[in-house]
Design a protein around this motif. Structure first.
Motif, PDB file in Angstrom:
ATOM      1  N   ILE A 116       0.843  -1.216   0.000  1.00 59.67           N
ATOM      2  CA  ILE A 116       0.000   0.000   0.000  1.00 59.67           C
ATOM      3  C   ILE A 116       0.872   1.258   0.000  1.00 59.67           C
ATOM      4  O   ILE A 116       0.603   2.221  -0.722  1.00 59.67           O
ATOM      5  CB  ILE A 116      -0.959  -0.013   1.222  1.00 59.67           C
ATOM      6  CG1 ILE A 116      -2.039  -1.081   1.042  1.00 59.67           C
ATOM      7  CG2 ILE A 116      -1.574   1.356   1.466  1.00 59.67           C
ATOM      8  CD1 ILE A 116      -3.083  -0.793  -0.010  1.00 59.67           C
ATOM      9  N   THR A 117       1.945   1.259   0.778  1.00 59.20           N
ATOM     10  CA  THR A 117       2.790   2.467   0.851  1.00 59.20           C
ATOM     11  C   THR A 117       3.379   2.803  -0.528  1.00 59.20           C
ATOM     12  O   THR A 117       3.408   3.967  -0.937  1.00 59.20           O
ATOM     13  CB  THR A 117       3.926   2.276   1.879  1.00 59.20           C
ATOM     14  OG1 THR A 117       3.357   1.797   3.086  1.00 59.20           O
ATOM     15  CG2 THR A 117       4.670   3.571   2.147  1.00 59.20           C
ATOM     16  N   ASP A 118       3.829   1.771  -1.255  1.00 58.37           N
ATOM     17  CA  ASP A 118       4.384   2.027  -2.594  1.00 58.37           C
ATOM     18  C   ASP A 118       3.315   2.635  -3.506  1.00 58.37           C
ATOM     19  O   ASP A 118       3.592   3.540  -4.296  1.00 58.37           O
ATOM     20  CB  ASP A 118       4.899   0.721  -3.214  1.00 58.37           C
ATOM     21  CG  ASP A 118       6.123   0.186  -2.474  1.00 58.37           C
ATOM     22  OD1 ASP A 118       6.805   0.988  -1.803  1.00 58.37           O
ATOM     23  OD2 ASP A 118       6.382  -1.030  -2.556  1.00 58.37           O
TER      24      ASP A 118
ATOM     25  N   GLY B 200      10.278   1.750   6.294  1.00 57.25           N
ATOM     26  CA  GLY B 200      10.388   0.766   7.374  1.00 57.25           C
ATOM     27  C   GLY B 200      10.290   1.406   8.750  1.00 57.25           C
ATOM     28  O   GLY B 200      10.502   0.753   9.775  1.00 57.25           O
ATOM     29  N   GLY B 201       9.922   2.694   8.792  1.00 59.83           N
ATOM     30  CA  GLY B 201       9.993   3.466  10.027  1.00 59.83           C
ATOM     31  C   GLY B 201       8.934   3.144  11.071  1.00 59.83           C
ATOM     32  O   GLY B 201       8.991   3.687  12.182  1.00 59.83           O
ATOM     33  N   SER B 202       7.979   2.266  10.776  1.00 58.48           N
ATOM     34  CA  SER B 202       7.016   1.894  11.829  1.00 58.48           C
ATOM     35  C   SER B 202       7.738   1.206  12.987  1.00 58.48           C
ATOM     36  O   SER B 202       7.260   1.240  14.122  1.00 58.48           O
ATOM     37  CB  SER B 202       5.940   0.963  11.273  1.00 58.48           C
ATOM     38  OG  SER B 202       5.220   1.612  10.270  1.00 58.48           O
ATOM     39  N   ASP B 203       8.876   0.593  12.690  1.00 64.25           N
ATOM     40  CA  ASP B 203       9.689   0.007  13.770  1.00 64.25           C
ATOM     41  C   ASP B 203      10.096   1.079  14.779  1.00 64.25           C
ATOM     42  O   ASP B 203      10.195   0.823  15.979  1.00 64.25           O
ATOM     43  CB  ASP B 203      10.990  -0.590  13.198  1.00 64.25           C
ATOM     44  CG  ASP B 203      10.760  -1.891  12.463  1.00 64.25           C
ATOM     45  OD1 ASP B 203       9.727  -2.536  12.695  1.00 64.25           O
ATOM     46  OD2 ASP B 203      11.643  -2.272  11.660  1.00 64.25           O
ATOM     47  N   ILE B 204      10.388   2.283  14.267  1.00 63.55           N
ATOM     48  CA  ILE B 204      10.801   3.384  15.162  1.00 63.55           C
ATOM     49  C   ILE B 204       9.594   3.829  15.989  1.00 63.55           C
ATOM     50  O   ILE B 204       9.703   4.043  17.200  1.00 63.55           O
ATOM     51  CB  ILE B 204      11.372   4.572  14.353  1.00 63.55           C
ATOM     52  CG1 ILE B 204      12.465   4.106  13.397  1.00 63.55           C
ATOM     53  CG2 ILE B 204      11.883   5.663  15.291  1.00 63.55           C
ATOM     54  CD1 ILE B 204      12.991   5.194  12.462  1.00 63.55           C
TER      55      ILE B 204
HETATM   56  N1  ASP Z   1       4.756   1.346   5.401  1.00 69.42           N
HETATM   57  C1  ASP Z   1       6.046   1.955   5.516  1.00 69.42           C
HETATM   58  C2  ASP Z   1       6.988   1.325   4.504  1.00 69.42           C
HETATM   59  O1  ASP Z   1       6.565   0.542   3.677  1.00 69.42           O
HETATM   60  C3  ASP Z   1       6.581   1.937   6.895  1.00 69.42           C
HETATM   61  C4  ASP Z   1       6.724   0.579   7.519  1.00 69.42           C
HETATM   62  O2  ASP Z   1       6.137  -0.396   7.058  1.00 69.42           O
HETATM   63  O3  ASP Z   1       7.424   0.470   8.494  1.00 69.42           O
HETATM   64  O4  ASP Z   1       8.160   1.634   4.497  1.00 69.42           O
END
Ligand code: ASP
Length: 436
Positions: A50-52, A184-188
């Protein structure tokens, strides 16, 4: 009651069945009260995240072209998720609101954040949890860093009984604009929520059961890592181990909240526990490497005695806005190892400027370097590690171009030619597996 923060990654929330699995994990322990969802990820290898699609939608719309394709795919996915999960709220007005704002800003951050926002709204409804919008309480300062006031602001919103859902990946700037972390920032966000809520542990639920000692695509039977320190993980994830965002440990490191990397598909697996300190039986806990580095070599007889020589070189890089990773030195040489995605096409300009300002005997730019980190707190004061590593590389016929041991003695970084990367990782793994 002490609580747990749970972050679920995109593949763990890719469809209704995955979301039900995540709910079963949350329901299994009443301490799991603070939930941080990513946007839905890929359902199959050739699916789209979805983010892409949100980045794509923004990009197409900014160019004045018809963005109905990504918009419809996104809308269909959320409508279908809401229907399959039996969530009663109407997602359509939220989608319309996003569509109306798509061209409001040149920055894609608002659009990119909407995957987490919508998923967060959906999951909060499903769990009958309080929805907390990070735009209101995860704050960046003017320089784009996290404002420490975030912890109190967010902490105040996480008081009271029941569960809370805080979408991952974004917060807001001092003027109220949405800003995302890097990919990937949801980890933060998970880590920030764990700290703000004073959680006893941060569970990071993903699609693998923690870390392996080496990339399994390179070392097929690489062993599982049960426990790793924050510091070891920083080294490993920076150098290519990609399970957790490499900035995710900063918020929890101070208060010492452990992170557990767990697998939604195998919730009973032990996973990997990331902790402040640990006892180690073996000196080496992991090996990670990646290609894509360049090296600027500067030679000048007696440069070690020349005041400000190194500083000049660093200021040239600073002026070009290029960060560096390692700086091995000799009496007559200084080398700077720089990531290619940082260097971009600025290499020749940097070489020219060093020639102009530092009058070296020689300066060169060499591309095609791969860097490998061999990491472990148990390496400290352990005799023979470097000797073992170097002879493993020699036996595998790998030419060692750079070697650098951190003063903490918990990592040895070597540089090899890119084509030798996999061979070198395998040789180092074999040398240290079960050794010590
Ligand atoms: N949805 C965002 C991404 O694809 C953030 C995440 O998943 O951590 O980078």
């Amino acid at each position: 009651m002490s609580a747990i923060t749970c972050k679920f990654g995109g593949t763990s929330l890719a469809d209704a069945a995955c979301i039900r699995e995540a709910r079963a994990i949350i329901d299994a322990n009443p301490e799991r009260r603070f939930i941080v969802p990513s946007a839905p990820g890929k359902r199959t290898p050739d699916d789209r995240k979805i983010t892409d699609l949100l980045y794509l939608w923004h990009n197409i719309a900014l160019q004045g072209l018809d963005a109905s394709e990504p918009r419809n795919i996104i809308a269909d996915r959320f409508v279908e998720l809401a229907r399959e999960l039996g969530v009663s709220f109407d997602i359509q007005p939220l989608l319309d609101e996003i569509a109306a704002c798509v061209c409001d800003s040149e920055s894609p951050d608002y659009m990119a954040s909407r995957g987490e926002y919508l998923n967060g709204r959906l999951i909060a409804e499903l769990l009958e949890a309080t929805f907390v919008d990070p735009a209101e309480c995860i704050k960046f300062d003017d320089t784009g860093n996290l404002d420490p006031a975030t912890y109190d602001l967010l902490g105040a919103r996480l008081q009271g009984p029941g569960r809370f859902v805080v979408p991952g990946f974004y917060g807001s700037t001092p003027n109220g604009a949405i800003k995302t972390f890097s990919r990937g920032g949801s980890d933060i966000t998970g880590s920030i929520v764990a700290r703000a809520s004073n959680s006893k542990v941060y569970e990071n639920w993903t699609d693998v059961s923690g870390f392996l000692m080496a990339d399994p695509r390179i070392v097929p039977n690489a062993k599982h890592i049960a426990e790793v320190t924050y510091q070891e993980l920083r080294e490993l994830s920076y150098m290519g181990a990609t399970v957790l965002h490499d900035e995710a440990i900063f918020p929890v490191r101070g208060p010492g909240i452990p992170i557990n990397i767990l697998n939604t598909k195998a919730p009973g697996d032990a996973g990997t526990r990331i902790v402040a300190s640990r006892e180690s039986k073996f000196p080496v806990c992991g090996i990670a490497g990646r290609a894509g580095f360049s090296m600027v070599n500067v030679e000048k007889v007696g440069l070690n005695k020349e005041r400000g020589f190194g500083l000049q070189i660093l200021s040239i890089l600073d002026h070009e806005n290029v960060g560096w990773e390692h700086m091995p030195t000799g009496i007559d040489t200084i080398s700077l190892i720089i990531r290619d995605d940082e260097l971009k096409d600025k290499g020749p300009a940097i070489v020219k400027e060093i020639e102009r300002r530092c009058s070296p005997d020689r300066v060169s730019l060499n591309k095609g370097l791969a860097m490998i980190a061999t990491v472990g707190v148990g390496m400290n004061h352990h005799i023979g590690i470097a000797a073992r590593l170097c002879s493993a590389l020699a036996n595998a016929q790998v030419n060692l171009r750079v070697i650098d041991q951190g003063s903490s003695e918990m990592n040895i970084i070597v540089g090899v030619d890119e084509p030798d990367l996999n061979k070198a990782v395998c040789a180092i793994y074999d040398a240290f597996d079960n050794w010590g």
